[in-house]
Design an enzyme around this catalytic site. Structure first.
Site, PDB file in Angstrom:
ATOM      1  N   LYS A 265      52.736 -64.985  28.081  1.00 24.31           N
ATOM      2  CA  LYS A 265      54.184 -64.822  27.928  1.00 24.31           C
ATOM      3  C   LYS A 265      54.666 -65.596  26.711  1.00 24.31           C
ATOM      4  O   LYS A 265      54.113 -66.647  26.387  1.00 24.31           O
ATOM      5  CB  LYS A 265      54.904 -65.407  29.161  1.00 24.31           C
ATOM      6  N   ARG A 339      50.949 -58.738  41.890  1.00 26.05           N
ATOM      7  CA  ARG A 339      50.476 -57.623  42.724  1.00 26.05           C
ATOM      8  C   ARG A 339      49.013 -57.819  43.130  1.00 26.05           C
ATOM      9  O   ARG A 339      48.595 -57.327  44.174  1.00 26.05           O
ATOM     10  CB  ARG A 339      50.721 -56.290  42.007  1.00 26.05           C
TER      11      ARG A 339
END
Ligand code: BES
Ligand code: MN
Ligand code: ZN
Length: 490
Positions: A265, A339
């Site tokens: 990020k 996830r």
């Protein structure tokens, strides 16, 4: 904080500050009319000079109010009478409390309304407790101070107790989110969970990395592989039903820090990633509340705790993982790690016999693109179960909105080399493709996915709550499990 029903008359009550609810209604139903009479028309004059209006959460402080024994009076707007519900009560009380918490106060009394239903009173008490707890955990000079004591007019002892449990639960979730990632990592989170579970009679099983290997949690382990802080899976069990009853499972994403991994990020996006465990915090907090209130239900909590960082052993783009369920996953973005953690956690919930599942996760930045920063995105494979969650959220005043799950969205996560891949094509429908991925692991059980990426962490304060962790969805989860009867609605 001590919280008790007020026993004396409003006129006789000695408090540092008396908070009084002002409806946006010229007839002033409720305690404000009484205070106006006692103070010889003080409120009426404030209304006339427009220093008080009755807009939700608007406050005005009056020192040494005439005709009262309280040292100060704080008015707080309650808005239109017809729109006054639990959510409004929560925010109004929160705004008043946050205003007052800027300095130390001994006893604060609240007289917001007459004949309020117990749930609304409890919601208001919860709001007040949240309003006076700030994110300045590590500041020598605090910005907010909890009151020593609150007394509530028009509250039963039961409402006070319910409100206190709600407030402490939301604040627990907030505090966990606000803990820096050098303090809160998988093992230290597990320690805290063990302690609070022991206090409230919840069984807490901790799977360490060796156990996770034995359990073939290949998706979650891959995410955690680069960190010196090994992952943990927590399995919480609360048995409150008198007999046998299929449990409902609450599953939480607990990424204690999300750097994005090799798909790193940018610095700005990483700043708030200590909060990427807000789902796990919400599940722990809701389980505690359920146990403290003694809900007659069986509950399971599954928390996937892991740190997503970088080292030579980091998982890579192109890796193919085998999840606990046996499903193979091609990794095409290591920042879609939540996830992967949930894939194994959901599989555990299914194996433990969950008759219905709710997962809570800061899963996708796309959720705030779609719904903004204060709305929870909700997706499901079972509409009646989803309706129950949505109506609980509405009751509590937590904004939530459903996104569609058309089968075609599922095509976006098919992989050329494995069963599925961990990202969709491009940036489209990112929140939904995340949910479609999770759906692969719920074994067809009634399931609701709550994406709290937008709403779990607030960069700035609002009138009723400091910036930082918000404790979002804790109240909704509590409301849902309160009504659990062993099966999802048909
Ligand atoms: N934890 C983030 C999601 C997030 C973003 C939460 C902003 C709170 C605020 C999650 O792990 C993530 O990085 N998701 C990716 C998914 C993408 C790679 C498919 C995202 O949103 O970019
Ligand atoms: Mn990520
Ligand atoms: Zn994440």
């Amino acid at each position: 904080m001590r919280i008790t029903p007020a026993v004396e008359d409003l006129a006789e009550h000695e408090a540092d500050t008396l908070v009084i609810g002002i409806p946006d209604d010229p007839a002033w139903p409720g305690p404000s009319r009484r205070v106006d009479a006692l103070s010889r028309g003080l409120l009426g004059r404030l209304f006339e000079s427009r220093d008080v209006a009755g807009k939700v959460g608007e406050t005005t402080l009056v020192l040494e109010p005439p005709g009262l024994r309280a040292k100060a009076l704080l008015t707080v707007g309650l808005g239109k009478q017809a729109a006054l519900d639990r959510g409004v009560a929560n925010r109004a009380a929160g705004s008043a409390a946050r205003q007052l918490a800027r300095r130390r106060r001994g006893r604060v009394a609240f007289a917001l309304g007459d004949d309020w239903p117990e749930d609304r009173v409890a919601g208001a008490i919860c709001g007040a407790m949240v309003g006076c707890a700030g994110q300045d955990l590590f500041r020598a000079e605090k910005k907010s101070f909890s009151f020593d004591e609150m007394t509530w007019f028009g509250a039963t002892a039961e409402a006070c107790e319910q409100g206190r449990i709600l407030g402490e639960s939301v604040n627990l979730a907030r505090r966990l989110v606000n803990q820096p990632p050098n303090v809160l990592f998988p093992d230290s989170f597990a320690d805290i969970a063990r302690t609070v579970c022991a206090e409230h009679g919840i069984e807490c099983e901790v799977w360490d990395d060796r156990r996770l290997e034995q359990e073939r949690c290949g998706a979650m382990l891959a995410v955690g592989r680069a960190s010196t802080q090994p992952p943990r899976m927590l399995i919480l069990r609360y048995r409150g039903a008198p007999g046998e009853m299929p449990p409902v499972a609450l599953v939480g994403k607990g990424v204690t820090f999300d750097s994005g991994g090799l798909s790193i990020k940018p610095s700005d996006g990483m700043k708030t990633m200590k909060g990427d465990m807000a789902g796990a915090a919400a599940v722990l907090a809701a389980m505690c509340a359920a146990a403290r209130r003694g809900f007659p239900a069986h509950l399971i909590g599954v928390l996937g705790l892991v740190e997503n960082v970088i080292s030579g052993s980091a998982y890579k783009l192109g890796d193919v993982l085998t999840a606990r369920s046996g499903t193979t996953i091609e990794v095409l973005n290591t920042d879609a790690e939540g996830r992967l953690v949930l894939a194994d956690a959901l599989n555990v919930a299914v194996e433990l016999g969950a008759a219905a599942i709710i997962d809570v996760a800061t899963l996708t930045g796309a959720c705030s693109v779609a719904l903004g920063q204060h709305v929870v995105g909700v997706m499901t494979n079972h509409q009646p179960w989803c309706d129950r969650v949505l109506s609980a959220a509405r009751e509590c005043g937590e904004p939530a909105w459903q996104l569609p799950m058309f089968p075609d969205y599922g095509e976006l996560i098919r992989s050329q080399v494995a069963d599925i891949k961990n990202v969709g094509d491009g940036r489209y429908a990112g929140t939904i493709t995340g949910a479609k991925f999770l759906e692969e692991f719920v074994g067809g059980r009634p399931w609701v996915h709550a994406d709290i990426a937008g709403s779990a962490f607030s960069e700035s304060a609002r009138a009723w709550i400091d910036g930082g962790g918000t404790g979002v969805f804790v109240r909704t989860l509590i409301e849902v499990v309160r009504n659990w009867s062993g099966a999802a609605p048909a």
